[in-house]
Write a protein that holds these residues in place. Structure first.
Motif, mmCIF file in Angstrom:
data_model
loop_
_atom_site.group_PDB
_atom_site.id
_atom_site.type_symbol
_atom_site.label_atom_id
_atom_site.label_comp_id
_atom_site.label_asym_id
_atom_site.label_seq_id
_atom_site.Cartn_x
_atom_site.Cartn_y
_atom_site.Cartn_z
ATOM 1 N N ASP A 288 -50.739 8.015 -22.626
ATOM 2 C CA ASP A 288 -51.244 8.566 -24.090
ATOM 3 C C ASP A 288 -51.074 10.148 -24.087
ATOM 4 O O ASP A 288 -51.878 10.865 -23.276
ATOM 5 N N PRO A 289 -50.140 10.819 -24.552
ATOM 6 C CA PRO A 289 -49.688 12.556 -24.520
ATOM 7 C C PRO A 289 -51.176 13.103 -25.178
ATOM 8 O O PRO A 289 -51.111 14.334 -24.809
ATOM 9 N N LEU A 290 -51.904 12.171 -25.828
ATOM 10 C CA LEU A 290 -52.965 12.890 -26.339
ATOM 11 C C LEU A 290 -54.213 13.229 -25.617
ATOM 12 O O LEU A 290 -55.086 14.259 -25.464
ATOM 13 N N LEU A 291 -54.100 12.189 -24.342
ATOM 14 C CA LEU A 291 -55.031 12.620 -23.304
ATOM 15 C C LEU A 291 -54.598 13.835 -22.547
ATOM 16 O O LEU A 291 -55.553 14.607 -22.264
ATOM 17 N N LEU A 292 -53.362 14.069 -22.218
ATOM 18 C CA LEU A 292 -52.904 15.269 -21.657
ATOM 19 C C LEU A 292 -53.257 16.523 -22.498
ATOM 20 O O LEU A 292 -53.760 17.596 -22.161
ATOM 21 N N ARG A 293 -53.032 16.411 -23.972
ATOM 22 C CA ARG A 293 -53.548 17.364 -24.696
ATOM 23 C C ARG A 293 -55.302 17.815 -24.586
ATOM 24 O O ARG A 293 -55.367 19.100 -24.817
#
Length: 409
Positions: A288-293
């Motif tokens: 999930d790219p939002l977790l890296l964000r």
């Protein structure tokens, strides 16, 4: 896959500990006022240690105390007094590094399990088994190991011996923290918790040649601020959750006792969500790219995967950008919420004003944005801003708010 995995978060003080617990840590690690490798953290006095363990156990979280410095001969009388003061604390483990400390802890506190610190630089199953025979029940592996090496070590040790590994946070250019730069430059001993981090300093290099290794040139990244030839990138493994959880590692550790309560909350929250999603449905799991964000919102240097997939000689581990990437402003912490009026009460940490766009951080959710309107003080008087630290203010929030939720800019 071992489903009894542990997410282990740093707790440099009581506020950070509570953040770690609230945002999903299974265990926390912290230090007393002496013999811990982060002497500059707020840390805990003896009464604070007992209270911290009680708080953690009330929330079904384990509490580990670091006693991982390398004491000199003159330190042992005080070490003996310190360890004796921990009797009855109900700690879940001591994290130790020195064989003398191991022996003394076994003598004075036989009821407390012992975990071996990364300071001991364990790189092999042979070393794991040797420490196991000394009474160690968990090995915090050296950060210089690859994931393939960790998997091989797990195959060659008893099932009862647990492995722990760092998955996020600062890295050293020295061997798992065994560094003499600080003592050399400043007289402050890094191996007794007083590191001044000279590897992060700005350096100017002159007349550089690589006469003995022409095929391995040293890259120099130069700016007006200097060059950062020793500063390692920070570790971030959020995009490799399946590999981690199938490695045989029991405990996954986040570095950062010197970081903020916001850092503690966000890192625990991101990895908790990732772990839970994978464990619930490994087949359907996707990054999930939002977790890296979320992880990019905290104070950090450039991210890398450390040595999990690269050789320690890989120069890609060295920072190419100056200093830290600053974290988002930590605005306030929720004290309560009235569902009928959809109004939340916060205690301020940094200045915030009407019409500011902020994000709400809630356990198990990524940041959700909204605009602050109708701000009042705790008496209900309309205000345009909350400029003072620890000021109580109220605002309407379009989401349900829980005590301990965080506002960030």
């Amino acid at each position: 896959m071992n489903k009894n995995i542990e997410l282990l978060s740093p707790a440099g003080n009581r506020e950070k500990m509570e953040s770690a617990v609230r945002y999903g840590a299974d265990a926390v690690y912290f230090a007393g006022n002496m013999f811990g490798m982060r002497a500059a953290a707020d840390n805990f006095d003896t009464e604070g240690i007992f209270d911290a363990v009680k708080y953690c156990h009330e929330h079904n979280v384990k509490a580990y105390l670091t006693v991982n410095t390398m004491p000199r001969e003159s330190d042992y009388p005080e070490l003996k007094r310190f360890l004796s003061s921990l009797k009855g604390s109900d700690l879940d483990a001591l994290i130790v590094a020195d064989v003398g400390v191991i022996a003394l802890a076994k003598e004075l506190l036989p009821e407390i399990p012992l975990h071996l610190s990364t300071q001991s630089s364990v790189l092999s199953s042979a070393a794991c088994r040797a420490y196991s025979e000394m009474g160690i029940c968990r090995i915090v592996l050296a950060r210089e190991l690859s994931l393939a090496e960790i998997i091989e070590i797990k195959r060659n040790i008893p099932d009862s011996l647990e492995l722990e590994a760092f998955i996020h946070g600062s890295m050293c250019v020295s061997y798992s923290g065994r560094c003499l730069l600080s003592e050399h430059f400043t007289g402050r001993d890094a191996n007794n918790g007083k590191c001044t981090q000279p590897c992060r300093w700005n350096y100017h290099l002159y007349n550089i040649t690589e006469e003995k290794r022409p095929d391995m040139p040293l890259p120099i990244i130069q700016s007006d601020e200097g060059t950062f030839v020793m500063s390692s990138k920070d570790l971030c493994m959020i995009e490799h959750i399946p590999e981690l959880l199938n490695s045989g590692i029991t405990s996954f550790k986040i570095e950062g006792r010197m970081k903020s309560a916001y850092y503690t909350a966000v890192t625990a929250n991101a990895y908790r969500m990732a772990f839970d999603r994978y464990l619930q449905n490994p087949v359907a799991y996707e990054n999930d790219p939002l977790l890296l964000r979320e992880l990019e919102s905290v104070s950090h240097r450039e991210y890398s995967t450390g040595y999990f997939f690269t050789n320690p000689m890989d120069r890609a581990q060295i920072c190419t950008k100056d200093g830290y990437l600053r974290e988002k402003a930590y605005i306030a912490v929720a004290l309560g919420y009235d569902a009928e009026s959809k109004t939340a009460t916060f205690i301020q940490r940094n200045k915030v004003s009407v019409n500011d766009t902020v994000e709400l951080i809630t356990p198990g959710k990524v940041g959700r944005a909204f605009t602050l309107t109708d701000m009042t003080d705790e008496k209900g008087t309309p205000i345009k801003s909350a400029p003072h630290p620890n000021m109580i203010f109220c605002v309407k929030v379009p989401f349900e708010v829980k005590e301990g939720d965080i506002l960030r800019m």
